[in-house]
Design an enzyme around this catalytic site. Structure first.
Site, short mmCIF file in Angstrom:
data_model
loop_
_atom_site.label_atom_id
_atom_site.label_comp_id
_atom_site.label_asym_id
_atom_site.label_seq_id
_atom_site.Cartn_x
_atom_site.Cartn_y
_atom_site.Cartn_z
N THR A 210 12.92 42.49 -4.70
CA THR A 210 12.66 43.02 -3.36
C THR A 210 11.47 42.31 -2.75
O THR A 210 11.06 41.24 -3.24
CB THR A 210 12.49 44.56 -3.41
OG1 THR A 210 12.43 45.07 -2.08
CG2 THR A 210 11.23 44.99 -4.16
N ASN A 211 10.90 42.83 -1.68
CA ASN A 211 9.76 42.19 -1.02
C ASN A 211 8.77 43.25 -0.56
O ASN A 211 9.00 44.44 -0.77
CB ASN A 211 10.24 41.31 0.13
CG ASN A 211 11.02 42.14 1.14
OD1 ASN A 211 10.48 43.01 1.79
ND2 ASN A 211 12.33 41.88 1.25
N ARG A 212 7.70 42.85 0.11
CA ARG A 212 6.59 43.76 0.40
C ARG A 212 6.73 44.50 1.72
O ARG A 212 5.80 45.16 2.17
CB ARG A 212 5.27 42.99 0.37
CG ARG A 212 4.95 42.48 -1.05
CD ARG A 212 3.74 41.58 -1.04
NE ARG A 212 2.58 42.26 -0.48
CZ ARG A 212 1.63 41.67 0.21
NH1 ARG A 212 1.70 40.38 0.44
NH2 ARG A 212 0.61 42.35 0.66
#
Ligand code: CTP
Length: 403
Positions: A210-212
């Site tokens: 995933t990402n931030r």
């Protein structure tokens, strides 16, 4: 600026134990910039005092005694005319019955007759009283005249029993007030789709790539669109945020699920705003079982995800829908060059370029600094703003382009 700023809100408080929660509502509305005029019925005064409300609103709170005071002949008319909305929370069976029959034996009832402002009622009563055909008919009568009812919900009631009769919580009531206040805004009748959050691509049943992205900018866009009167579909990955009251939520996790949801939702919509951080790569195969360390360091093969905006651009050539498509470009270098390339390659109406190398913009912070690049070549560099303000600017442009 919050839609509640400088709005004149009459808060009618009636005789239910939930009257104590109305003090919190009055306080939060005041903190959000509204001018709150509280009217207590005689029964409400048995639970709470005018002083409670004066202390949190900084304004005089009215009671039935004021109906017979010096200002009596104009007070209800003056309050009613100045109001942007009349909110009755809590609304008892008795007050609802009075309003349904046009009775005017107290300051709140007479003000409700005098005003032409929208009326929003949050009922609170025992479950049996709420279910009673008399109460239900009164509610139906009021709805046909345009009143909005919100709740009650199910839960613990003052009788000790559990059932439907609890007043909604403050945050939800405020969410509904925002929707009603925005209802006739510049995007009234328009359908807007917003995506938010970072997609999650599963490696195995426990792990994801995933990402931030926090989803904050997307949620702020959904709230701003709602407050300008639009019908909003928010396609969101799991986030820690509370969805705005009044938006239709479509929960998704992966880029593929987001693509499918966007294609369905955008067919009949006027605008699409892709604020989500969509994964560009996903594990080619998801392991059926949890990957164990005994098996050694795994080699994970990735494959490309679909580009949602490019797929929408292709669909748009046939359907002409949505008329306006907005993208975001999160860049750590060559901001404007990269954003300008994305604007063209993704067939966008405009793109919001943000420089994520700065610590006051981009992921997980409350502020954003974006430059808007338009398909006709013009540019608008916005100063450092809150994500809510950025959302309002973007929706302002969406509204202008849809005119
Ligand atoms: N986007 C999309 N589908 C993807 C990836 C991104 O629709 N598979 C959208 C994003 O929601 C955003 C815009 O495209 O509105 C730009 O996203 P960004 O991640 O900045 O660009 P990418 O196209 O992914 O290119 P790169 O990551 O190489 O910069």
């Amino acid at each position: 600026m919050s839609i509640l700023s400088n709005k004149r809100i009459i808060l009618g408080v009636t005789g239910s134990i939930a009257a104590y929660k109305a003090a919190d509502l009055a306080s939060k509305l005041t903190q959000a910039g509204a001018q709150v005029d509280v009217i207590l019925t005689g029964a409400a005064e048995k639970f709470v005092t005018p002083l409670t409300f004066q202390s949190v609103t900084g304004r005089r709170a009215y009671t039935d005694q004021d109906l017979w005071g010096n200002e009596a002949h104009v007070l209800h008319v003056g309050l009613g005319r100045a109001a942007d909305i009349l909110v009755i929370a809590p609304g008892t069976a008795n007050t609802i019955a009075k309003l349904a029959h046009g009775q005017s034996d107290g300051l709140l009832a007479v003000t409700a007759l005098a005003t032409r402002a929208p009326l929003l009622i949050a009922p609170a009563m025992d479950g049996g009283m709420y279910d009673h055909p008399a109460t239900q008919e009164n509610i139906e009568t009021m709805k046909t005249r345009g009143a909005d009812f919100i709740g009650p919900t199910e839960g613990h009631l003052a009788s000790g029993l559990s059932g439907v009769g609890r007043m909604l919580e403050t945050a939800e009531i405020i969410g509904h007030i925002r929707v009603v206040l925005g209802r006739n805004g510049p995007l009234a009748g328009k359908k807007i789709v917003v995506t938010a959050g970072g997609t999650q691509e599963p490696l195995d049943p426990v792990r994801v790539l995933t990402n931030r992205s926090s989803g904050k900018q997307g949620y702020a866009l959904a709230q701003a669109a709602l407050e300008m009167g639009a019908k909003v579909t928010l396609i969101t990955t799991p986030t820690a945020l509370t969805p705005p009251v009044g938006v239709q939520i479509t929960p998704v996790e992966t880029a593929k699920q987001m693509l499918d949801a966007v294609l369905v939702a955008s067919v009949k919509s006027d605008a699409l705003i892709m604020a989500a951080a969509v994964a560009d790569f996903r594990p080619k195969d998801m392991a059926k079982d949890k990957i164990k360390k005994e098996g050694g360091i795994p080699q994970i093969e990735l494959e490309a995800t679909e580009d949602i905006l490019k797929t929408v651009a292709a669909q748009r050539q046939e359907t002409q829908c949505p008329r306006v498509v907005v993208g975001f470009a999160a860049e750590s270098r060559d901001l404007l060059e990269n954003a300008s390339h994305k604007l063209k390659s993704k067939g966008l109406s405009f793109i919001a370029a943000n420089d994520i190398s700065r610590n006051d913009a981009g992921f997980a912070v409350e502020t954003n600094r974006v430059t808007l690049l338009f398909e006709d070549g013009h540019k608008e560099a916005l100063p450092l703003l809150s994500k809510t303000e950025v959302a309002e600017m973007i929706l302002g442009w969406v509204s202008r382009l849809l005119e």
